[in-house]
Motif scaffolding. Sequence first.
Motif, PDB file in Angstrom:
ATOM      1  N   GLN A  61      -1.358 -21.621 -35.261  1.00 18.27           N
ATOM      2  CA  GLN A  61      -1.378 -23.051 -35.582  1.00 18.27           C
ATOM      3  C   GLN A  61      -0.953 -23.840 -34.345  1.00 18.27           C
ATOM      4  O   GLN A  61       0.073 -23.535 -33.744  1.00 18.27           O
ATOM      5  CB  GLN A  61      -0.384 -23.368 -36.708  1.00 18.27           C
ATOM      6  N   HIS A  62      -1.751 -24.861 -34.004  1.00 18.09           N
ATOM      7  CA  HIS A  62      -1.428 -25.734 -32.878  1.00 18.09           C
ATOM      8  C   HIS A  62      -1.227 -27.158 -33.406  1.00 18.09           C
ATOM      9  O   HIS A  62      -2.026 -27.617 -34.229  1.00 18.09           O
ATOM     10  CB  HIS A  62      -2.572 -25.788 -31.857  1.00 18.09           C
ATOM     11  N   ALA A  63      -0.221 -27.840 -32.934  1.00 18.70           N
ATOM     12  CA  ALA A  63      -0.019 -29.260 -33.239  1.00 18.70           C
ATOM     13  C   ALA A  63       0.092 -29.990 -31.906  1.00 18.70           C
ATOM     14  O   ALA A  63       0.968 -29.677 -31.097  1.00 18.70           O
ATOM     15  CB  ALA A  63       1.240 -29.455 -34.065  1.00 18.70           C
ATOM     16  N   ARG A  64      -0.847 -30.932 -31.672  1.00 19.81           N
ATOM     17  CA  ARG A  64      -0.988 -31.538 -30.345  1.00 19.81           C
ATOM     18  C   ARG A  64      -0.360 -32.927 -30.259  1.00 19.81           C
ATOM     19  O   ARG A  64      -0.497 -33.743 -31.182  1.00 19.81           O
ATOM     20  CB  ARG A  64      -2.480 -31.615 -29.974  1.00 19.81           C
ATOM     21  N   THR A  65       0.261 -33.192 -29.126  1.00 23.78           N
ATOM     22  CA  THR A  65       0.974 -34.457 -28.889  1.00 23.78           C
ATOM     23  C   THR A  65      -0.008 -35.604 -28.630  1.00 23.78           C
ATOM     24  O   THR A  65      -0.913 -35.459 -27.803  1.00 23.78           O
ATOM     25  CB  THR A  65       1.904 -34.297 -27.663  1.00 23.78           C
ATOM     26  N   PRO A  66       0.180 -36.750 -29.314  1.00 17.74           N
ATOM     27  CA  PRO A  66      -0.700 -37.916 -29.099  1.00 17.74           C
ATOM     28  C   PRO A  66      -0.254 -38.745 -27.901  1.00 17.74           C
ATOM     29  O   PRO A  66       0.304 -39.831 -28.050  1.00 17.74           O
ATOM     30  CB  PRO A  66      -0.551 -38.703 -30.408  1.00 17.74           C
ATOM     31  N   HIS A  67      -0.515 -38.261 -26.695  1.00 19.77           N
ATOM     32  CA  HIS A  67      -0.017 -38.934 -25.489  1.00 19.77           C
ATOM     33  C   HIS A  67      -0.506 -40.370 -25.364  1.00 19.77           C
ATOM     34  O   HIS A  67       0.159 -41.205 -24.754  1.00 19.77           O
ATOM     35  CB  HIS A  67      -0.444 -38.158 -24.238  1.00 19.77           C
ATOM     36  N   HIS A  68      -1.693 -40.658 -25.926  1.00 19.90           N
ATOM     37  CA  HIS A  68      -2.245 -42.009 -25.797  1.00 19.90           C
ATOM     38  C   HIS A  68      -1.506 -43.012 -26.672  1.00 19.90           C
ATOM     39  O   HIS A  68      -1.670 -44.221 -26.505  1.00 19.90           O
ATOM     40  CB  HIS A  68      -3.741 -42.000 -26.148  1.00 19.90           C
ATOM     41  N   LEU A  69      -0.704 -42.529 -27.621  1.00 16.97           N
ATOM     42  CA  LEU A  69       0.032 -43.424 -28.511  1.00 16.97           C
ATOM     43  C   LEU A  69       1.526 -43.442 -28.198  1.00 16.97           C
ATOM     44  O   LEU A  69       2.317 -44.029 -28.927  1.00 16.97           O
ATOM     45  CB  LEU A  69      -0.195 -43.014 -29.977  1.00 16.97           C
ATOM     46  N   LEU A  70       1.901 -42.772 -27.113  1.00 16.14           N
ATOM     47  CA  LEU A  70       3.307 -42.728 -26.685  1.00 16.14           C
ATOM     48  C   LEU A  70       3.388 -43.312 -25.284  1.00 16.14           C
ATOM     49  O   LEU A  70       2.369 -43.517 -24.628  1.00 16.14           O
ATOM     50  CB  LEU A  70       3.815 -41.284 -26.676  1.00 16.14           C
ATOM     51  N   ASN A  71       4.609 -43.565 -24.835  1.00 17.47           N
ATOM     52  CA  ASN A  71       4.783 -43.999 -23.452  1.00 17.47           C
ATOM     53  C   ASN A  71       6.115 -43.473 -22.937  1.00 17.47           C
ATOM     54  O   ASN A  71       6.878 -42.893 -23.695  1.00 17.47           O
ATOM     55  CB  ASN A  71       4.679 -45.535 -23.349  1.00 17.47           C
ATOM     56  N   GLY A  72       6.379 -43.669 -21.671  1.00 18.72           N
ATOM     57  CA  GLY A  72       7.601 -43.133 -21.091  1.00 18.72           C
ATOM     58  C   GLY A  72       7.426 -41.676 -20.703  1.00 18.72           C
ATOM     59  O   GLY A  72       6.313 -41.215 -20.426  1.00 18.72           O
ATOM     60  N   THR A  73       8.529 -40.941 -20.665  1.00 17.90           N
ATOM     61  CA  THR A  73       8.485 -39.557 -20.198  1.00 17.90           C
ATOM     62  C   THR A  73       9.061 -38.572 -21.204  1.00 17.90           C
ATOM     63  O   THR A  73       8.971 -37.368 -20.996  1.00 17.90           O
ATOM     64  CB  THR A  73       9.286 -39.414 -18.886  1.00 17.90           C
ATOM     65  N   ARG A  91       0.594 -35.884 -34.740  1.00 24.54           N
ATOM     66  CA  ARG A  91       0.036 -34.750 -34.017  1.00 24.54           C
ATOM     67  C   ARG A  91      -1.237 -34.301 -34.747  1.00 24.54           C
ATOM     68  O   ARG A  91      -1.361 -34.483 -35.960  1.00 24.54           O
ATOM     69  CB  ARG A  91       1.056 -33.595 -33.972  1.00 24.54           C
ATOM     70  N   THR A  92      -2.169 -33.736 -34.025  1.00 17.72           N
ATOM     71  CA  THR A  92      -3.363 -33.187 -34.672  1.00 17.72           C
ATOM     72  C   THR A  92      -3.155 -31.688 -34.881  1.00 17.72           C
ATOM     73  O   THR A  92      -2.589 -31.001 -34.019  1.00 17.72           O
ATOM     74  CB  THR A  92      -4.616 -33.434 -33.825  1.00 17.72           C
ATOM     75  N   LEU A  93      -3.603 -31.194 -36.019  1.00 17.73           N
ATOM     76  CA  LEU A  93      -3.334 -29.817 -36.438  1.00 17.73           C
ATOM     77  C   LEU A  93      -4.612 -28.987 -36.382  1.00 17.73           C
ATOM     78  O   LEU A  93      -5.646 -29.395 -36.908  1.00 17.73           O
ATOM     79  CB  LEU A  93      -2.774 -29.805 -37.861  1.00 17.73           C
ATOM     80  N   SER A  94      -4.510 -27.807 -35.775  1.00 22.24           N
ATOM     81  CA  SER A  94      -5.694 -26.948 -35.665  1.00 22.24           C
ATOM     82  C   SER A  94      -5.883 -26.065 -36.893  1.00 22.24           C
ATOM     83  O   SER A  94      -6.962 -25.524 -37.102  1.00 22.24           O
ATOM     84  CB  SER A  94      -5.574 -26.050 -34.429  1.00 22.24           C
ATOM     85  N   ASN A  95      -4.855 -25.923 -37.699  1.00 27.30           N
ATOM     86  CA  ASN A  95      -4.902 -24.949 -38.789  1.00 27.30           C
ATOM     87  C   ASN A  95      -4.025 -25.449 -39.932  1.00 27.30           C
ATOM     88  O   ASN A  95      -3.015 -24.848 -40.276  1.00 27.30           O
ATOM     89  CB  ASN A  95      -4.410 -23.582 -38.253  1.00 27.30           C
ATOM     90  N   PRO A  96      -4.408 -26.600 -40.512  1.00 29.56           N
ATOM     91  CA  PRO A  96      -3.500 -27.276 -41.452  1.00 29.56           C
ATOM     92  C   PRO A  96      -3.238 -26.491 -42.734  1.00 29.56           C
ATOM     93  O   PRO A  96      -2.258 -26.767 -43.427  1.00 29.56           O
ATOM     94  CB  PRO A  96      -4.218 -28.595 -41.757  1.00 29.56           C
ATOM     95  N   ASN A  97      -4.101 -25.515 -43.043  1.00 34.82           N
ATOM     96  CA  ASN A  97      -3.892 -24.751 -44.281  1.00 34.82           C
ATOM     97  C   ASN A  97      -3.208 -23.414 -44.053  1.00 34.82           C
ATOM     98  O   ASN A  97      -3.120 -22.597 -44.973  1.00 34.82           O
ATOM     99  CB  ASN A  97      -5.225 -24.560 -45.010  1.00 34.82           C
ATOM    100  N   GLY A  98      -2.763 -23.181 -42.833  1.00 35.68           N
ATOM    101  CA  GLY A  98      -1.993 -21.963 -42.565  1.00 35.68           C
ATOM    102  C   GLY A  98      -2.792 -20.690 -42.744  1.00 35.68           C
ATOM    103  O   GLY A  98      -2.287 -19.689 -43.264  1.00 35.68           O
ATOM    104  N   GLU A  99      -4.047 -20.718 -42.343  1.00 40.29           N
ATOM    105  CA  GLU A  99      -4.837 -19.488 -42.379  1.00 40.29           C
ATOM    106  C   GLU A  99      -4.232 -18.470 -41.410  1.00 40.29           C
ATOM    107  O   GLU A  99      -3.485 -18.846 -40.510  1.00 40.29           O
ATOM    108  CB  GLU A  99      -6.299 -19.807 -42.009  1.00 40.29           C
ATOM    109  N   PRO A 100      -4.568 -17.174 -41.600  1.00 41.93           N
ATOM    110  CA  PRO A 100      -3.910 -16.148 -40.780  1.00 41.93           C
ATOM    111  C   PRO A 100      -4.340 -16.163 -39.322  1.00 41.93           C
ATOM    112  O   PRO A 100      -5.055 -15.286 -38.839  1.00 41.93           O
ATOM    113  CB  PRO A 100      -4.303 -14.836 -41.472  1.00 41.93           C
ATOM    114  N   ARG A 101      -3.969 -17.199 -38.650  1.00 39.96           N
ATOM    115  CA  ARG A 101      -4.207 -17.328 -37.215  1.00 39.96           C
ATOM    116  C   ARG A 101      -3.212 -18.355 -36.690  1.00 39.96           C
ATOM    117  O   ARG A 101      -2.450 -18.952 -37.463  1.00 39.96           O
ATOM    118  CB  ARG A 101      -5.654 -17.762 -36.936  1.00 39.96           C
TER     119      ARG A 101
END
Lengths: 174, 441
Positions: free
Chosen positions: B95-107, B83-93
């Motif tokens: 945090q989003h971790a995004r699913t790598p749909h292009h590297l997965l398959n199925g449902t 997953r890609t992380l929007s706030n990897p150092n845990g700053e006071p805001r």
Amino acid sequence: MPTRNFLLALFLAFAAGAVFADSPNLGQAISEADIKAWDISVLPDGSNLPPGSGSFALGARLYAEKCAGCHGPGGKGGVNNQLVGGEPLNSRIEATKTIGNFWQQATSVFDYIRRAMPWPNPRSLTDDEVYSLTAYLLAMNKIIAEQDVMNAQTLPKVRMPNRDGFIIRFPEKI
Amino acid sequence: MSNPSRQRSTPRFDSIPAAADNGLLDRREFLRGGVAVAAAMTGFVVARSASAEALTDAPWSQRAGGISSAVERRSRFEEKVVRTLSNPNGEPRTQHARTPHHLLNGTITPNSMHFTIVHNGTPDIDPDKHSLVIHGMVKRPLLFSLDALSRYPMESRMAFIECGGNSAPLFSPKPVKGGVQDLHGLVSCAEWTGVRLSTLLDEAGVDAKAKWLIAEGADMAAVSRSVPVAKAMDDALVALYQNGERLMPGNGYPMRLLLPGYEGNMSVKFLRRIKLIDQPAMTYYESRNYSPLLPSGKAYQFYFVQEVKSFITHPSPGLALQGQGLYEISGIAYSGNGRIARVMVSADGGRSWAQAALQEPVLSKAFTRFRAPWRWNGGPAILQSRAWDEAGNAQPLRAQFIAERGETKTVPSVNGFPNQHYNSITSWAIDSNGEVLHAYA
């Protein structure tokens, strides 16, 4: 087919607040008094606002000390959201939403400050302090005057500028 | 003994009739083509006609393998799937971790890859000390431990969860440089198992005047949302399991609300309190974040439903085409209003469309995988998908969507949330090198 007597019994059971016969019923009874520490939600009509009151002067002091680091001096925005002012909402669909230009209910300001602020010590403020910060932010947005005191009676009566700015998307879902 | 009447010659790709322009093939003819065609399409590399070398045993075939571990770990060759992380150092805001749909398959999104958004960090909750209270406009307030809930009749269902801000960079007037993970990584799909919320509400005895409830989490900021009682009684779950195991911490361990088809933020994680009320509380997230602004300056309120949407995951940016030939176009479609009824794909930027095959089972408010055969001729192509749901809703075309919802004045960050609830078309442009780029068409 259920008999009339059965239906009557069922009706009486419900009317008496009896438990569901076919449900596990594994919840423990608890009194509202024992839920009080968690029951921090404030409703737009002022329901559940706590006793106490707050003023602009104390709010300004608290803001500088506990809030300005993230939200900028005077609520003008910093590493976190701008709270005061803001552009007209029809200027662009990504317009910054502030308390002044967007929020519909004044009670939401109290609820959110008490629930979630200041980072990272939410629920560390007294209710008077939360009322004071609410008064400060409403006054900085020129929604109330600096001398207006906020409490459980005055806060729900504050009319927010964008109160009528909303369209319910799917009324049939509510 | 082969049955001559059922024998088929291996179909030639060039004998499959076109279903739309620029190489889209007929999915039914294609499926009839059977194993030979499917084998030629496995992976994202075109089958080459050059002869293979003679086979030998690889080193791992010549010695004993590793020791089984109590918790299975993926192959070390799959470490790039993250997953890609929007706030990897845990700053006071947030945090989003995004699913790598292009590297997965199925449902089904694996639990380690399910997207998460946490607004104040992921709490470390001891399940034995966590409880859920139901109170407010009820006959009798009740407190449920996890042990108690675990004794209730359970229900399992597939459901996607999508952030109301997923795909928001597509409000940009110019295509934002990004791939499917950047643009659509805030939606995932899992099998959720838990207790019907209506069962618990019935036990508490909801007052007929209670039209809303507040759902609140046990995280630091006690994230809360107002939910119509109608939704709670319809299909809401108090979910305890995710794809068969206990919820992941970032997905609400040890219990979360699950409101199938509704914006993800409403499926409150770390659920600790439900209060029945007679009016919406206008909490922060419904007051501000999830009320999208319209060009008029008015804002939609209580949007709730994640409307019908689809996007292509294969090919997509980062998955370059390896030469001319046959590929499978594949992607994900879903609707908060029910089942997916149809998905069409285009290889010429929406001028012509072919119907994609839908992978069974097609489930309500869950991911549906669609697939369509496509022969790339090496020339420019713009791939799009468009979905319809069983309620008759069509995924809006971009021109139509922008006319109603507007676009931003400036190009937002690929991680930005300039507006919410984007469900229009995504276009992937293929250049002559086979590179795939986000585009508008």
